[in-house]
Design a protein around this motif. Structure first.
Motif, PDB file in Angstrom:
ATOM      1  N   LEU A  46       0.450  -1.000   0.414  1.00  0.00           N
ATOM      2  CA  LEU A  46      -0.298   0.578   0.020  1.00  0.00           C
ATOM      3  C   LEU A  46       0.910   1.483   0.097  1.00  0.00           C
ATOM      4  O   LEU A  46       0.737   2.303  -0.475  1.00  0.00           O
ATOM      5  CB  LEU A  46      -1.409  -0.216   1.134  1.00  0.00           C
ATOM      6  CG  LEU A  46      -1.543  -1.447   0.965  1.00  0.00           C
ATOM      7  CD1 LEU A  46      -2.877  -0.736   2.548  1.00  0.00           C
ATOM      8  CD2 LEU A  46      -2.977  -0.475   0.294  1.00  0.00           C
ATOM      9  N   ALA A  47       1.729   1.475   0.868  1.00  0.00           N
ATOM     10  CA  ALA A  47       3.109   2.415   0.877  1.00  0.00           C
ATOM     11  C   ALA A  47       3.881   2.776  -0.544  1.00  0.00           C
ATOM     12  O   ALA A  47       3.430   3.335  -0.830  1.00  0.00           O
ATOM     13  CB  ALA A  47       3.456   1.769   2.168  1.00  0.00           C
ATOM     14  N   ILE A  48       3.673   1.517  -1.121  1.00  0.00           N
ATOM     15  CA  ILE A  48       4.525   1.956  -2.530  1.00  0.00           C
ATOM     16  C   ILE A  48       3.695   2.537  -3.421  1.00  0.00           C
ATOM     17  O   ILE A  48       4.119   3.627  -3.876  1.00  0.00           O
ATOM     18  CB  ILE A  48       4.652   0.628  -2.988  1.00  0.00           C
ATOM     19  CG1 ILE A  48       5.968   0.120  -2.557  1.00  0.00           C
ATOM     20  CG2 ILE A  48       5.411   0.346  -4.187  1.00  0.00           C
ATOM     21  CD1 ILE A  48       6.597  -1.214  -2.358  1.00  0.00           C
ATOM     22  N   ASP A  49       2.484   2.633  -3.631  1.00  0.00           N
ATOM     23  CA  ASP A  49       1.342   2.651  -4.264  1.00  0.00           C
ATOM     24  C   ASP A  49       1.062   3.566  -3.725  1.00  0.00           C
ATOM     25  O   ASP A  49       0.207   5.076  -4.059  1.00  0.00           O
ATOM     26  CB  ASP A  49       0.453   1.672  -4.612  1.00  0.00           C
ATOM     27  CG  ASP A  49       0.591   0.751  -5.553  1.00  0.00           C
ATOM     28  OD1 ASP A  49       1.647   0.925  -6.163  1.00  0.00           O
ATOM     29  OD2 ASP A  49      -0.202  -0.125  -5.852  1.00  0.00           O
ATOM     30  N   PRO A  53       3.590   8.769  -5.733  1.00  0.00           N
ATOM     31  CA  PRO A  53       2.902  10.239  -6.781  1.00  0.00           C
ATOM     32  C   PRO A  53       3.946  11.041  -6.045  1.00  0.00           C
ATOM     33  O   PRO A  53       4.709  11.991  -6.255  1.00  0.00           O
ATOM     34  CB  PRO A  53       1.588  10.247  -5.986  1.00  0.00           C
ATOM     35  CG  PRO A  53       0.783   9.604  -6.063  1.00  0.00           C
ATOM     36  CD  PRO A  53       1.804   8.469  -5.659  1.00  0.00           C
ATOM     37  N   LEU A  54       4.134  11.026  -4.851  1.00  0.00           N
ATOM     38  CA  LEU A  54       5.491  12.134  -4.712  1.00  0.00           C
ATOM     39  C   LEU A  54       6.739  11.869  -5.029  1.00  0.00           C
ATOM     40  O   LEU A  54       7.872  12.671  -5.322  1.00  0.00           O
ATOM     41  CB  LEU A  54       5.435  11.651  -2.558  1.00  0.00           C
ATOM     42  CG  LEU A  54       4.443  11.104  -1.622  1.00  0.00           C
ATOM     43  CD1 LEU A  54       4.657  11.444  -0.623  1.00  0.00           C
ATOM     44  CD2 LEU A  54       4.039  12.889  -2.073  1.00  0.00           C
ATOM     45  N   ASN A  55       7.105  10.526  -6.205  1.00  0.00           N
ATOM     46  CA  ASN A  55       8.447  10.697  -6.923  1.00  0.00           C
ATOM     47  C   ASN A  55       8.597  11.875  -7.279  1.00  0.00           C
ATOM     48  O   ASN A  55       8.153  12.811  -7.722  1.00  0.00           O
ATOM     49  CB  ASN A  55       7.942   9.893  -7.825  1.00  0.00           C
ATOM     50  CG  ASN A  55       9.608   8.703  -7.908  1.00  0.00           C
ATOM     51  OD1 ASN A  55      10.411   9.341  -7.842  1.00  0.00           O
ATOM     52  ND2 ASN A  55       9.193   8.788  -9.677  1.00  0.00           N
ATOM     53  N   GLY A  56       9.824  12.380  -7.091  1.00  0.00           N
ATOM     54  CA  GLY A  56      10.570  13.329  -7.862  1.00  0.00           C
ATOM     55  C   GLY A  56      10.264  14.636  -6.573  1.00  0.00           C
ATOM     56  O   GLY A  56      10.900  15.483  -7.650  1.00  0.00           O
ATOM     57  N   ILE A  57      10.040  14.573  -6.026  1.00  0.00           N
ATOM     58  CA  ILE A  57       9.301  15.919  -5.029  1.00  0.00           C
ATOM     59  C   ILE A  57      11.452  16.413  -4.902  1.00  0.00           C
ATOM     60  O   ILE A  57      11.053  17.551  -4.410  1.00  0.00           O
ATOM     61  CB  ILE A  57       9.047  15.997  -3.689  1.00  0.00           C
ATOM     62  CG1 ILE A  57       7.671  15.458  -4.743  1.00  0.00           C
ATOM     63  CG2 ILE A  57       8.918  16.832  -2.671  1.00  0.00           C
ATOM     64  CD1 ILE A  57       6.478  15.127  -3.243  1.00  0.00           C
ATOM     65  N   ILE A  58      12.026  15.609  -4.331  1.00  0.00           N
ATOM     66  CA  ILE A  58      13.341  15.418  -3.135  1.00  0.00           C
ATOM     67  C   ILE A  58      14.628  15.299  -4.790  1.00  0.00           C
ATOM     68  O   ILE A  58      14.127  13.490  -5.381  1.00  0.00           O
ATOM     69  CB  ILE A  58      13.337  15.333  -2.300  1.00  0.00           C
ATOM     70  CG1 ILE A  58      12.526  15.319  -1.026  1.00  0.00           C
ATOM     71  CG2 ILE A  58      15.201  15.378  -2.071  1.00  0.00           C
ATOM     72  CD1 ILE A  58      12.776  15.016   0.477  1.00  0.00           C
ATOM     73  N   ASN A  59      15.080  15.366  -4.833  1.00  0.00           N
ATOM     74  CA  ASN A  59      16.327  15.400  -6.204  1.00  0.00           C
ATOM     75  C   ASN A  59      17.893  15.786  -5.774  1.00  0.00           C
ATOM     76  O   ASN A  59      17.910  16.505  -5.841  1.00  0.00           O
ATOM     77  CB  ASN A  59      15.808  16.324  -7.728  1.00  0.00           C
ATOM     78  CG  ASN A  59      14.388  16.620  -7.970  1.00  0.00           C
ATOM     79  OD1 ASN A  59      14.471  15.242  -7.775  1.00  0.00           O
ATOM     80  ND2 ASN A  59      14.070  17.014  -8.046  1.00  0.00           N
ATOM     81  N   LEU A  60      17.697  14.497  -5.760  1.00  0.00           N
ATOM     82  CA  LEU A  60      19.366  14.101  -5.228  1.00  0.00           C
ATOM     83  C   LEU A  60      20.004  13.920  -6.196  1.00  0.00           C
ATOM     84  O   LEU A  60      20.011  13.631  -7.777  1.00  0.00           O
ATOM     85  CB  LEU A  60      19.423  13.436  -3.928  1.00  0.00           C
ATOM     86  CG  LEU A  60      19.074  14.162  -2.567  1.00  0.00           C
ATOM     87  CD1 LEU A  60      18.716  12.614  -1.458  1.00  0.00           C
ATOM     88  CD2 LEU A  60      19.199  14.813  -2.133  1.00  0.00           C
ATOM     89  N   PRO A  61      21.598  13.021  -5.834  1.00  0.00           N
ATOM     90  CA  PRO A  61      21.872  13.210  -7.328  1.00  0.00           C
ATOM     91  C   PRO A  61      21.828  10.815  -7.288  1.00  0.00           C
ATOM     92  O   PRO A  61      21.307  10.800  -5.370  1.00  0.00           O
ATOM     93  CB  PRO A  61      23.753  12.882  -6.651  1.00  0.00           C
ATOM     94  CG  PRO A  61      23.812  13.681  -5.937  1.00  0.00           C
ATOM     95  CD  PRO A  61      22.330  14.601  -5.664  1.00  0.00           C
ATOM     96  N   VAL A  62      21.823  10.517  -8.573  1.00  0.00           N
ATOM     97  CA  VAL A  62      20.864   9.387  -8.336  1.00  0.00           C
ATOM     98  C   VAL A  62      21.978   8.552  -7.488  1.00  0.00           C
ATOM     99  O   VAL A  62      21.548   7.286  -6.360  1.00  0.00           O
ATOM    100  CB  VAL A  62      20.843   8.952 -10.541  1.00  0.00           C
ATOM    101  CG1 VAL A  62      20.626   6.916 -10.137  1.00  0.00           C
ATOM    102  CG2 VAL A  62      20.029   9.109 -10.751  1.00  0.00           C
TER     103      VAL A  62
END
Length: 155
Positions: A46-49, A53-62
């Motif tokens: 459940l947490a993954i799905d 949508p929060l993916n990409g809010i904080i941008n760090l080097p990969v």
């Protein structure tokens, strides 16, 4: 993740479907691990799905993200193992195998490495090297933290 890339399946649902045989094995051998891990699987899926949508809010080097992600996941695996819970079937499989053998769970979590390598062969995306870094960090972190005999295994 492979099913997401190849067929467009949601990651959380894929995790549940793929892990059914492992959970049935846990049910057969140790009901406590089964019920605890089923709870962990449900929360993780459940947490993954929900948090995707929060993916990409904080941008760090990969590379930094891969290392921090692996460290965080490894710590989470250690916490769940402390309470005889596993967040997914591969962890449950590694947990059961470490209980039945003398192999450290960190080594057994290298099973994930083979899955990433298979993914690299199938998908061919060079960015999977970061997944490899994350999986290795999870294995190292979980291996180190579980080597301190404070994990209480139910017998």
């Amino acid at each position: 993740m492979l099913l997401k890339y190849l067929l467009g399946f949601k990651v959380g649902i894929s995790i549940v479907c793929i892990n059914i045989p492992i959970y049935l094995s846990a049910l057969k051998h140790n009901r406590s691990y089964f019920y605890n891990s089923l709870y962990g699987l449900t929360i993780t899926s459940l947490a993954i799905d929900l948090f995707f949508p929060l993916n990409g809010i904080i941008n760090l080097p990969v590379v930094v993200s891969a290392l921090l992600g692996g460290l965080t996941i490894g710590l989470g695996v250690r916490i769940t193992l402390r309470y005889n819970t596993c967040p997914e079937g591969i962890d449950l499989l590694a947990f059961l195998l470490s209980k039945w053998t003398s192999v450290n769970i960190g080594f057994l979590l290298l099973i994930d490495t083979s899955i990433v390598l298979i993914g690299f062969c199938i998908v061919g995306d060079k960015s999977l090297i970061y997944s490899f870094i994350t999986v290795e960090e999870v294995s190292v972190t979980a291996g180190i933290l579980t080597s301190f005999k404070s994990v209480i295994y139910l017998r």
